[in-house]
Design an enzyme around this catalytic site. Sequence first.
Site, PDB file in Angstrom:
ATOM      1  N   CYS A 183      -5.584   1.182   8.325  1.00 40.86           N
ATOM      2  CA  CYS A 183      -6.024   0.503   9.533  1.00 40.86           C
ATOM      3  C   CYS A 183      -7.117  -0.474   9.125  1.00 40.86           C
ATOM      4  O   CYS A 183      -7.677  -0.370   8.030  1.00 40.86           O
ATOM      5  CB  CYS A 183      -6.581   1.507  10.536  1.00 40.86           C
ATOM      6  SG  CYS A 183      -5.408   2.814  10.925  1.00 40.86           S
TER       7      CYS A 183
ATOM      8  N   ARG B 201      -3.372  -4.903   7.698  1.00 30.73           N
ATOM      9  CA  ARG B 201      -3.517  -3.482   7.363  1.00 30.73           C
ATOM     10  C   ARG B 201      -2.768  -2.575   8.327  1.00 30.73           C
ATOM     11  O   ARG B 201      -2.652  -1.371   8.083  1.00 30.73           O
ATOM     12  CB  ARG B 201      -5.002  -3.098   7.371  1.00 30.73           C
ATOM     13  CG  ARG B 201      -5.829  -3.909   6.409  1.00 30.73           C
ATOM     14  CD  ARG B 201      -7.287  -3.560   6.537  1.00 30.73           C
ATOM     15  NE  ARG B 201      -7.582  -2.319   5.863  1.00 30.73           N
ATOM     16  CZ  ARG B 201      -8.016  -2.203   4.617  1.00 30.73           C
ATOM     17  NH1 ARG B 201      -8.200  -3.305   3.908  1.00 30.73           N
ATOM     18  NH2 ARG B 201      -8.252  -1.045   4.081  1.00 30.73           N
TER      19      ARG B 201
ATOM     20  N   TRP C  15      -2.567   1.385  11.928  1.00 25.26           N
ATOM     21  CA  TRP C  15      -1.286   1.774  11.349  1.00 25.26           C
ATOM     22  C   TRP C  15      -1.202   3.281  11.586  1.00 25.26           C
ATOM     23  O   TRP C  15      -1.968   4.051  11.020  1.00 25.26           O
ATOM     24  CB  TRP C  15      -1.243   1.450   9.851  1.00 25.26           C
ATOM     25  CG  TRP C  15       0.116   1.695   9.264  1.00 25.26           C
ATOM     26  CD1 TRP C  15       1.184   0.838   9.269  1.00 25.26           C
ATOM     27  CD2 TRP C  15       0.555   2.863   8.564  1.00 25.26           C
ATOM     28  NE1 TRP C  15       2.259   1.414   8.643  1.00 25.26           N
ATOM     29  CE2 TRP C  15       1.909   2.654   8.194  1.00 25.26           C
ATOM     30  CE3 TRP C  15      -0.046   4.070   8.229  1.00 25.26           C
ATOM     31  CZ2 TRP C  15       2.653   3.602   7.502  1.00 25.26           C
ATOM     32  CZ3 TRP C  15       0.698   5.022   7.536  1.00 25.26           C
ATOM     33  CH2 TRP C  15       2.032   4.773   7.174  1.00 25.26           C
TER      34      TRP C  15
ATOM     35  N   ASN D  23     -10.372   4.446   9.591  1.00 24.10           N
ATOM     36  CA  ASN D  23      -9.242   4.134   8.715  1.00 24.10           C
ATOM     37  C   ASN D  23      -9.119   5.291   7.736  1.00 24.10           C
ATOM     38  O   ASN D  23     -10.093   5.644   7.079  1.00 24.10           O
ATOM     39  CB  ASN D  23      -9.507   2.824   7.956  1.00 24.10           C
ATOM     40  CG  ASN D  23      -8.483   2.583   6.859  1.00 24.10           C
ATOM     41  OD1 ASN D  23      -7.340   3.020   6.955  1.00 24.10           O
ATOM     42  ND2 ASN D  23      -8.899   1.884   5.803  1.00 24.10           N
ATOM     43  N   GLY D  24      -7.919   5.878   7.639  1.00 20.87           N
ATOM     44  CA  GLY D  24      -7.721   6.974   6.686  1.00 20.87           C
ATOM     45  C   GLY D  24      -7.102   8.182   7.364  1.00 20.87           C
ATOM     46  O   GLY D  24      -6.506   8.063   8.441  1.00 20.87           O
TER      47      GLY D  24
ATOM     48  N   GLU E  94      13.369  -5.676  -7.164  1.00 18.89           N
ATOM     49  CA  GLU E  94      12.478  -6.451  -6.303  1.00 18.89           C
ATOM     50  C   GLU E  94      13.270  -7.186  -5.212  1.00 18.89           C
ATOM     51  O   GLU E  94      12.843  -7.245  -4.055  1.00 18.89           O
ATOM     52  CB  GLU E  94      11.665  -7.442  -7.156  1.00 18.89           C
ATOM     53  CG  GLU E  94      10.751  -8.374  -6.401  1.00 18.89           C
ATOM     54  CD  GLU E  94       9.654  -7.664  -5.596  1.00 18.89           C
ATOM     55  OE1 GLU E  94       9.537  -6.435  -5.660  1.00 18.89           O
ATOM     56  OE2 GLU E  94       8.927  -8.380  -4.874  1.00 18.89           O
TER      57      GLU E  94
ATOM     58  N   LYS F 186      12.512  -6.562  -1.321  1.00 26.37           N
ATOM     59  CA  LYS F 186      12.147  -7.664  -0.417  1.00 26.37           C
ATOM     60  C   LYS F 186      13.090  -7.703   0.774  1.00 26.37           C
ATOM     61  O   LYS F 186      12.672  -7.842   1.921  1.00 26.37           O
ATOM     62  CB  LYS F 186      12.227  -9.027  -1.125  1.00 26.37           C
ATOM     63  CG  LYS F 186      11.136  -9.434  -2.048  1.00 26.37           C
ATOM     64  CD  LYS F 186       9.811  -9.758  -1.433  1.00 26.37           C
ATOM     65  CE  LYS F 186       8.974  -8.519  -1.283  1.00 26.37           C
ATOM     66  NZ  LYS F 186       8.151  -8.154  -2.398  1.00 26.37           N
TER      67      LYS F 186
ATOM     68  N   GLU G  59      12.648  -4.649   3.210  1.00 24.99           N
ATOM     69  CA  GLU G  59      11.396  -4.518   3.951  1.00 24.99           C
ATOM     70  C   GLU G  59      11.222  -5.552   5.058  1.00 24.99           C
ATOM     71  O   GLU G  59      10.584  -5.262   6.069  1.00 24.99           O
ATOM     72  CB  GLU G  59      10.165  -4.481   3.030  1.00 24.99           C
ATOM     73  CG  GLU G  59       9.733  -5.783   2.417  1.00 24.99           C
ATOM     74  CD  GLU G  59       8.428  -5.633   1.617  1.00 24.99           C
ATOM     75  OE1 GLU G  59       8.294  -6.326   0.607  1.00 24.99           O
ATOM     76  OE2 GLU G  59       7.551  -4.842   2.006  1.00 24.99           O
TER      77      GLU G  59
ATOM     78  N   HIS H 113      28.632   4.031 -12.855  1.00 23.59           N
ATOM     79  CA  HIS H 113      28.195   5.418 -12.702  1.00 23.59           C
ATOM     80  C   HIS H 113      27.927   5.771 -11.245  1.00 23.59           C
ATOM     81  O   HIS H 113      27.205   6.727 -10.964  1.00 23.59           O
ATOM     82  CB  HIS H 113      26.961   5.669 -13.563  1.00 23.59           C
ATOM     83  CG  HIS H 113      27.209   5.408 -15.015  1.00 23.59           C
ATOM     84  ND1 HIS H 113      27.921   6.279 -15.808  1.00 23.59           N
ATOM     85  CD2 HIS H 113      26.901   4.341 -15.788  1.00 23.59           C
ATOM     86  CE1 HIS H 113      28.009   5.773 -17.030  1.00 23.59           C
ATOM     87  NE2 HIS H 113      27.396   4.591 -17.043  1.00 23.59           N
TER      88      HIS H 113
ATOM     89  N   LYS I  91       0.020  -3.974   4.838  1.00 24.08           N
ATOM     90  CA  LYS I  91      -0.196  -4.659   3.561  1.00 24.08           C
ATOM     91  C   LYS I  91      -0.943  -3.779   2.567  1.00 24.08           C
ATOM     92  O   LYS I  91      -0.660  -3.793   1.387  1.00 24.08           O
ATOM     93  CB  LYS I  91      -0.993  -5.943   3.829  1.00 24.08           C
ATOM     94  CG  LYS I  91      -1.270  -6.775   2.609  1.00 24.08           C
ATOM     95  CD  LYS I  91      -0.061  -7.571   2.238  1.00 24.08           C
ATOM     96  CE  LYS I  91      -0.259  -8.391   0.980  1.00 24.08           C
ATOM     97  NZ  LYS I  91       1.037  -8.661   0.335  1.00 24.08           N
TER      98      LYS I  91
HETATM   99  O1  M6R Z   1      -1.728  -3.712  -2.998  1.00 25.12           O
HETATM  100  P1  M6R Z   1      -0.706  -3.115  -3.918  1.00 25.12           P
HETATM  101  O2  M6R Z   1      -0.134  -4.109  -4.844  1.00 25.12           O
HETATM  102  O3  M6R Z   1      -1.200  -1.904  -4.626  1.00 25.12           O
HETATM  103  O4  M6R Z   1       0.466  -2.653  -2.946  1.00 25.12           O
HETATM  104  C1  M6R Z   1       1.560  -1.937  -3.453  1.00 25.12           C
HETATM  105  C2  M6R Z   1       2.683  -1.910  -2.474  1.00 25.12           C
HETATM  106  O5  M6R Z   1       2.279  -1.313  -1.262  1.00 25.12           O
HETATM  107  C3  M6R Z   1       3.228  -3.308  -2.158  1.00 25.12           C
HETATM  108  O6  M6R Z   1       3.596  -3.982  -3.319  1.00 25.12           O
HETATM  109  C4  M6R Z   1       4.447  -3.206  -1.224  1.00 25.12           C
HETATM  110  O7  M6R Z   1       5.506  -2.608  -1.883  1.00 25.12           O
HETATM  111  C5  M6R Z   1       4.824  -4.602  -0.696  1.00 25.12           C
HETATM  112  N1  M6R Z   1       4.997  -4.550   0.715  1.00 25.12           N
HETATM  113  C6  M6R Z   1       6.070  -5.121  -1.279  1.00 25.12           C
HETATM  114  O8  M6R Z   1       6.397  -6.383  -0.807  1.00 25.12           O
END
Ligand code: M6R
Length: 605
Positions: free
Chosen positions: A2, A27, A74, A98-99, A477, A481, A484, A500, A600
Amino acid sequence: MCGIIGIVGTAPVEARLIVSLKRLEYRGYDSAGVAGFTASGVERRRAAGKLKNLEAVLAAQPLIASVGIGHTRWATHGPPTVGNAHPHQAGRVTLVHNGIIENFAELKAALTAEGRVFQTDTDTEVVAQLLDRELGSKPPLAAFKATLDQVRGAFALVVMIDGEPGMLLGARNGPPLVIGHGDGEMFLGSDALAVGPFTNRVSYLEDGDFVAIEHGAARVFNQAGQPVDRPAQVVPQSPALMEKGNYRHFMEKEIHDQPEGCQRTIAAYVDALTARAAMPGGIDFAVLERIQIVACGTSYIAGLIGKYLIEPLADLPVDIEVASEFRYRQPALRPGSLVIAMSQSGETADTLAALRWCQARGMRSAAVVNAAGSTMAREVDVVWPIHCGPEIGVASTKAFTAQICVLTALAIAAARARGRIDAGEEQRLVRVLLEAPRLIAESINLEDAVRGVAAEVAKARDVLYLGRGPMYPLALEGALKLKEISYIHAEGYAAGELKHGPIALVDENTPIVILAPFDSYFEKSASNMSEVMARGGQVVFITDPEGQAHAPAGARVVVTTPRCDPLIAPLVMSAPIQLLAYHVAVLKGADVDQPRNLAKSVTVE
Ligand code: M6R
């Protein structure tokens, strides 16, 4: 996960709380709320959903106050309803958190047995109830310390106490909390960005610290309650990087930022005049026995690409593992290893815990981070910043390529230090790396072609991404992408694993994105492509001009990226997969910068 902000101001705070929450929305954006000391006492305004809903509430019912707090949520405990939105209240206490409070269930049971009535499903409310109880017998700071001594877990808190209108309390254990030093005003925020619109003078609280801020003053105490000094530092502000400019979304802007971002990154790790690579910080790669990378999500994938670059070039073993697994499985570590935490935010809870686990066992530590003032950056022996500027879109793009740039420079520097390449080869490789920004820009120019592919992919229910060598992590990746931000199910696979299992998914409705530059893996990738097409699979082939010339006929779409040395192929081939996910998400009308359920910065486990 958060975002929190507190302002002890000399002028109205409502608009400023919103400005700050806009910066913190990365966040979490399940709900938002503010509270302030008004002429008639503490008042709060809350709304479920995005910040704009809270703005509508405030338009109807303004909050007239010069001291206040704000929160963007969040959700962890309890659904994202108005009732569960912060700030939470109990008696004299109003607070944002937050937490996660890990022992909230036992505390709640004890407080309920005492007759306290809970209003929400959250873990946070126990802190408000507990503090209100402690205030019955103690002055504010003592009551706050007594409360903190009873809660377990990860928290950053900002607290208002009715009857103390010129003061906010804050505490940090795990998730970050910074103090912003203004002109006769003081701020508390989740990060330097949150207080950035008001001040560039920031102090960082350490774990266990708590603080009281008043007009022009901050008193900080450590866990034992002793006063401590947390000196203010001036943090650079880059407002332009916080704006979308002419782009529709931050993600789109950040994809387009990559040539410039990577140029800045590369400039920090290579000398263009001498064409030498250098990793500041005094790590002696010649004697280093092993590198252990810990990371999550896209940062993990960047680290995996690093393994594909560093091991063959420098003959230096690299282990990499997702931090959430690594931290709990008692991995066998050896002295003489270097742990590298990879993280855009520098705050990801699992990565931080994995890093600390290694440090506690005597390993030297480094962090490849974007946020310069982050906890990881402050706790490691060596920081290797990625210099790409704030990344706002939840989907990581420019941080990913900047992380790869750092690891590419590291691979070259380590190879030279270990005598695996001579000065001439080092210079050649550095010049190759220096070419990357221009070639990334050319790749981004393929946007129109990729938009055409996106129209096809947007109709799919499942998408498969395949690659070999460094293209395997890139396949992971691409799939990450896509899922998400577009919510289409996608899998990334090592192309050699096709037979496999995943080949069973292949049918005429499943796009298969094959990433295959014309490198030593190409022939095998081309065979996989034929196998997929023989089963009716619709191949989106991302390759380079030689790859296009040698590809088996029949790919539904070919995206041809510029020719480049294999060293920088992961950088050059990133833009098409980022743009593909982006345009699919736009076509599907998804919320590109704030996809559902995500945040994020993942500061809880
Ligand atoms: O801030 P960080 O790089 O440690 O974050 C890691 C992941 O949470 C972050 O890369 C997440 O997978 C992204 N949303 C991917 O696009």
